[in-house]
Design a protein around this motif. Structure first.
Motif, PDB file in Angstrom:
ATOM      1  N   LEU A 404      44.187  73.960  63.686  1.00 39.84           N
ATOM      2  CA  LEU A 404      42.788  74.285  63.983  1.00 39.84           C
ATOM      3  C   LEU A 404      41.818  73.466  63.139  1.00 39.84           C
ATOM      4  CD1 LEU A 404      43.083  78.185  64.211  1.00 39.84           C
ATOM      5  CD2 LEU A 404      43.111  76.531  66.086  1.00 39.84           C
ATOM      6  N   SER A 405      42.293  72.428  62.479  1.00 41.58           N
ATOM      7  CA  SER A 405      41.449  71.655  61.563  1.00 41.58           C
ATOM      8  C   SER A 405      40.297  70.960  62.273  1.00 41.58           C
ATOM      9  CB  SER A 405      42.295  70.612  60.820  1.00 41.58           C
ATOM     10  OG  SER A 405      43.312  71.231  60.076  1.00 41.58           O
ATOM     11  N   ASP A 406      40.456  70.680  63.570  1.00 42.29           N
ATOM     12  CA  ASP A 406      39.395  70.034  64.343  1.00 42.29           C
ATOM     13  C   ASP A 406      38.769  70.977  65.363  1.00 42.29           C
ATOM     14  OD1 ASP A 406      39.648  67.540  63.070  1.00 42.29           O
ATOM     15  OD2 ASP A 406      41.338  67.005  64.353  1.00 42.29           O
ATOM     16  N   ASN A 407      39.045  72.264  65.239  1.00 43.57           N
ATOM     17  CA  ASN A 407      38.521  73.246  66.186  1.00 43.57           C
ATOM     18  C   ASN A 407      37.256  73.872  65.610  1.00 43.57           C
ATOM     19  OD1 ASN A 407      38.087  75.827  67.569  1.00 43.57           O
ATOM     20  ND2 ASN A 407      40.060  75.437  68.552  1.00 43.57           N
ATOM     21  N   GLU A 408      36.093  73.451  66.126  1.00 43.02           N
ATOM     22  CA  GLU A 408      34.812  73.876  65.561  1.00 43.02           C
ATOM     23  C   GLU A 408      34.619  75.388  65.648  1.00 43.02           C
ATOM     24  OE1 GLU A 408      31.322  73.186  63.476  1.00 43.02           O
ATOM     25  OE2 GLU A 408      33.032  71.879  63.889  1.00 43.02           O
ATOM     26  N   LEU A 409      34.996  75.996  66.750  1.00 43.25           N
ATOM     27  CA  LEU A 409      34.837  77.441  66.902  1.00 43.25           C
ATOM     28  C   LEU A 409      35.662  78.186  65.851  1.00 43.25           C
ATOM     29  CD1 LEU A 409      33.435  79.485  68.907  1.00 43.25           C
ATOM     30  CD2 LEU A 409      35.697  79.745  69.929  1.00 43.25           C
ATOM     31  N   ALA A 410      36.872  77.690  65.606  1.00 45.98           N
ATOM     32  CA  ALA A 410      37.739  78.323  64.615  1.00 45.98           C
ATOM     33  C   ALA A 410      37.134  78.241  63.219  1.00 45.98           C
ATOM     34  CB  ALA A 410      39.119  77.683  64.634  1.00 45.98           C
TER      35      ALA A 410
END
Length: 514
Positions: A404-410
């Motif tokens: 999730l390192s590039d998942n903005e919502l996360a």
């Protein structure tokens, strides 16, 4: 009338900006130089009286007005550095200035404009966004005969910003590649038209936020085009439409354009602070973010690379976000989700598999009788390669992992909300919203949404910016979805359906049906 290249050269050389501006330092970032294996130089425009290069262009434009125009006064629309540059310049020249700012402008910026402008500046708060304020400034110009001082698309403004290049070339004529942040393009245009005439072999790279890449869009279209939306973090470059003259010059002289993420910008703010103890604003750190990214992607060494700290007017509360995200941008941290079996000792066993790594965040949630879901943050010493190796190792041991390192919502919302699944089956649809931030804005947002649809999930996040951020879920039966969409569309908020986002599906939605 288009200004010729040679005339731009003359305008830059003769610009009287030093009535108000300083010849800012060009410093070697010794720590970053050692880390990247290239000499990294930073032009310190934070040293200007208004902490930004914008003073140069604003003053040069005002200094070139006729006596009649000066007597009539000037007007400008801005919520940031341009407003402060115009206010300071007007005060120094003794010219009446009207500054139109959106009603959502933070008090710290309003007070700065008032302080720099003194008795010569009248601040008008109008509308909830820059476009509305800009239109009102044009209206005031037409009604009262004020001269409009544009933030970038004007030859005098461009020439004023170009004086940065004049100093830089004198301070270090041997820079191989210069990285320049681009919003409307005034700084890049002024620098490019100067440097490419005097040092044509220098490589110029435009740097844009990936959330407001209006130059890249213009290049693809062959002309300036308006972006549908822009991001709010790097507000100094949050421009939907670059200027026609700035595009002409940038398109002719800029060698390359690249984008950087918010996390990469946060890492660059830390890089600058570590070397100089100066806190750059997000737009001011973009050139350093690009240098780190460019060196890593192209594996270059032994070169002289230059960047420009173009502004240091940041809201203090933004630092909370920067601190949270900078190590992700440096690839010194990773966040990921994992499914583990729900049995005695499984949690301890998973922690043992992490191999003694420093854990920065750990959220555990019972999901069912057979499995649990966890959100993990870990420090990395070996960058992404270390995480990829860890992920492969965990997968080989039977764990299901989600990076999730590039998942903005996360990173923005879900990491703070892990563990909230509905106790009953719902027709849940989830949206992200942006709305103008001001006292009472959240209550106004809720009142505007109304009470027809039940809210099932809600998370609000504001980092002191001009926009508030909300993640909200609603119980919407299929037969009323069309009516809901019509209602939300009429609210005039920026919004997006994120129900399919994997971070939401993993932690917050009802379990998938077998």
């Amino acid at each position: 009338m288009t200004v010729s290249d040679i005339d731009y050269l003359k305008k830059i050389l003769l610009a009287p900006v030093y009535d108000v501006a300083v010849n800012s330092d060009l410093v070697l970032l010794s720590r970053l130089t050692a880390e990247l294996g290239n000499e990294v130089f930073l032009k310190r425009e934070d040293q200007q009286p208004v902490k930004s290069f914008k003073l140069r262009g604003a003053y040069n434009r005002i200094a070139n007005l006729t006596e009649a125009q000066l007597n009539a006064g000037v007007v400008a629309a801005s919520a940031g550095n341009h407003a402060q540059g115009v206010a300071y310049s007007a005060n120094m020249k003794g010219v009446k200035a009207t500054i139109v700012m959106p009603e959502t402008t933070p008090d710290i910026k309003i007070e700065a404009v008032r302080r720099f402008g003194g008795q010569h500046v009248n601040i008008v708060l109008h509308g909830t966004n820059f476009d509305t304020a800009s239109q009102h400034a044009r209206t005031l110009s037409a009604e009262h005969g004020y001269t409009l001082i544009p933030p970038f698309d004007d030859p005098d403004v461009i020439a004023g910003q170009g004086t940065v290049a004049r100093e830089l070339l004198e301070q270090n004529p041997n820079i191989d590649t210069l990285f320049i942040a681009v919003g409307g393009g005034g700084l890049a245009a002024g620098i490019a038209v100067y440097l490419k005439q005097l040092k044509p072999d220098i490589k110029l790279i435009a740097v844009e936020s990936e959330e407001s890449a209006c130059f890249a869009a213009a290049k693809a279209a062959g002309e300036p085009v308006s972006l549908p939306t822009v991001g709010i973090f790097a507000d100094g470059v949050a421009v939907k439409l670059m200027g026609s003259e700035t595009f002409r010059l940038c398109n002719q002289y800029i060698d390359e354009v690249m984008t950087v993420t918010n996390d990469e910008i946060c890492a660059a703010i830390k890089d600058i602070f570590d070397d100089t103890r100066v806190i750059a604003e997000p737009a001011g750190a973009m050139s350093i973010a690009a240098i780190r990214k460019y060196v890593n992607e192209h594996n270059i060494s032994g070169q002289k690379l230059g960047g420009i700290l173009c502004g240091a007017n940041t809201n203090f509360h933004t630092l909370r976000y920067v601190s949270e995200r900078c190590e992700l941008g440096e690839q010194k941290e990773a966040v990921f989700a994992v499914k583990i079996p729900e049995r005695q000792g499984a949690f301890k066993q998973f922690c043992e598999y992490l191999g003694g790594r420093t854990i920065t965040e750990f959220n555990y949630r019972y999901a069912s009788e057979t499995e649990a879901h966890i959100f993990v943050g870990i420090k990395l010493r070996g960058g992404r390669k270390e995480f990829e190796a860890l992920s492969a190792d965990l997968t080989s041991k039977g764990y299901e992992c989600f990076d999730l390192s590039d998942n903005e919502l996360a990173k923005l919302h879900v990491r703070h909300m892990v563990g909230g699944r509905p106790p009953t089956i719902l027709n849940e649809v989830v949206f992200s919203f942006e709305f103008p931030e001001y006292p009472g804005a959240l209550l106004n947002f809720l009142n505007t949404l109304g009470e027809r649809w039940n809210i099932t999930l809600f998370h609000y996040r504001n980092h002191g910016a001009a926009e508030g951020l909300v993640l909200a879920g609603f119980d919407i039966p299929p037969e009323s979805r069309e009516a809901f969409d019509e209602h939300v569309a009429a609210l005039n908020y920026e919004y997006q359906d994120v129900t399919a986002n994997p971070a939401y599906r993993f932690f917050l939605s009802e379990p998938e049906k077998a």
